[in-house]
Design an enzyme around this catalytic site. Structure first.
Site, short mmCIF file in Angstrom:
data_model
loop_
_atom_site.label_atom_id
_atom_site.label_comp_id
_atom_site.label_asym_id
_atom_site.label_seq_id
_atom_site.Cartn_x
_atom_site.Cartn_y
_atom_site.Cartn_z
N GLU A 64 5.51 -9.63 3.38
CA GLU A 64 4.11 -9.25 3.29
C GLU A 64 3.45 -9.81 2.03
O GLU A 64 4.11 -9.98 1.00
CB GLU A 64 3.98 -7.72 3.24
CG GLU A 64 4.52 -7.04 4.48
CD GLU A 64 4.70 -5.54 4.30
OE1 GLU A 64 4.62 -4.84 5.33
OE2 GLU A 64 4.93 -5.08 3.16
N ASP A 235 6.60 2.25 6.41
CA ASP A 235 5.75 1.23 5.80
C ASP A 235 5.54 0.03 6.71
O ASP A 235 5.15 -1.03 6.27
CB ASP A 235 6.33 0.76 4.46
CG ASP A 235 7.75 0.22 4.59
OD1 ASP A 235 8.26 0.12 5.72
OD2 ASP A 235 8.35 -0.12 3.55
#
Length: 348
Positions: A64, A235
């Protein structure tokens, strides 16, 4: 060989220097400082560019990018999450980050963020607990005793006065590791054989597990009223820790709803499920905990503004110290239009 100019150099904080910085400042003091920086940025939340992190998913994990800017500085973090890594002797999460000057676009800091992410995550959890946990909360269940667990526990000690932690992990070796690391912390440390045992008498329930799958770490019947749940393991899409029933009877607080609805516990809920943004509580525009019987839930997935706060803090702390090295990272030709000439002049 010509020496790089000052404009070419970017301060870099290595893992070694980050660890030296932690010991120079003191771990608990650094956690308190980071919480202050995060809280300060949450108070000016509306100034920031906000976007859900840019995620590249694979069968084994996620990579990410997490960018944001307050108009004067720009920051981003590269971070991965690979639960299978632990079995291969690797970290589940690694990260690095960069801070830049918006006016020139020039980077002003490059730093490791594997350690720093653990610190800022713990500081943010404790900052949220300051507003959401029941008054006088001094006992926490720490469910999931991996790389984040000690940081989470010590942040709660430093920031809200935690006295007792009750540990549980499905891997007893992880619990033994965590208990050993916390044995001289000044906390009462209790190792537990089940999650049910861990939550006995706990005012704060922290879940921090790593499996990239829907899981029920806390079932609905395990959670009574009057507690604060700090759910930090979820997450990414398809990864949760809490039974849906807990969400239905909790007041849920989040960082950035467009991201949390994709990645957090509330991905289980309808799109119109009511949540409160934590920055609104901190700025005083929305209530946090309003009574002792309330069940509060911080559905934390981590947001770029928290990383920005951590980058700001490290920039401020390493200036004029030996806890960084200068990298020759930016080309700086004598004539900005003659990059080619600079390359040619470097020919041996």
């Amino acid at each position: 060989m010509t020496q790089p100019s000052e404009k070419a150099l970017v301060p870099f904080v290595s893992v070694d220097n980050m660890m030296r910085l932690v010991h120079h400042i003191g771990l608990e003091q650094m956690l308190k400082d980071l919480a202050d920086y995060v809280e300060e940025d949450f108070r000016r939340w509306e100034l920031f560019d906000k976007t859900p992190r840019v995620a590249s998913h694979s069968d084994v994990g996620v990579i990410e990018l997490m960018p944001t800017s307050d108009g004067e500085a720009y920051g981003f973090k590269y971070v991965n999450g690979h639960p299978k890594n632990t079995a291969e002797g690797l970290q589940t999460v690694t990260a690095f980050g960069l801070l830049a000057d918006v006016y020139t676009g020039y980077p002003v800091l490059l730093t490791e963020m594997t350690i720093l992410t653990a610190l800022r995550t713990a500081a943010t959890s404790a900052m949220a607990a300051k507003y959401l946990a029941p008054k006088g909360a001094d006992t926490m269940a720490m469910i999931g005793n991996g790389a984040q667990s000690e940081f989470q526990t010590l942040a709660m000690k430093a920031i809200i006065g935690l006295k007792t932690v009750r540990l549980y992990d499905k891997d007893p070796a992880a619990t033994a590791k965590c208990a050993e690391n916390l044995k001289n912390s000044g906390l009462t440390v209790v190792s537990c054989a089940s999650p049910e045992e861990a939550i006995e008498g706990a005012h704060i329930l922290t879940t921090c597990t790593a499996d990239k799958q829907y899981a029920t770490i806390l079932s609905d019947n395990m959670v009574g009223s009057g507690v604060h749940i700090n759910a930090i393991g979820g997450d990414c899409p398809g990864k949760t820790e809490l039974a849906k029933g807990i969400l239905e009877r909790s007041d849920v607080f989040v960082e950035f709803p467009p991201q949390t609805r994709i990645e957090g516990e509330i991905q289980q809920m309808p799109e119109d499920f009511a949540v409160t943004e934590l920055w609104q509580v901190i700025s005083g525009t929305k209530p946090g905990r309003t009574d002792a019987r309330q069940t509060t839930l911080f559905d934390s997935v981590g947001f770029a503004i928290e990383d920005f706060s951590a980058l700001r803090y490290v920039r401020d702390k390493v200036a004029q110290t030996p806890f960084h090295e200068d990298l020759d990272m930016l080309a700086d030709p004598d004539d900005p239009r003659d990059l080619f000439g600079m390359v040619q002049r470097a020919k041996p």
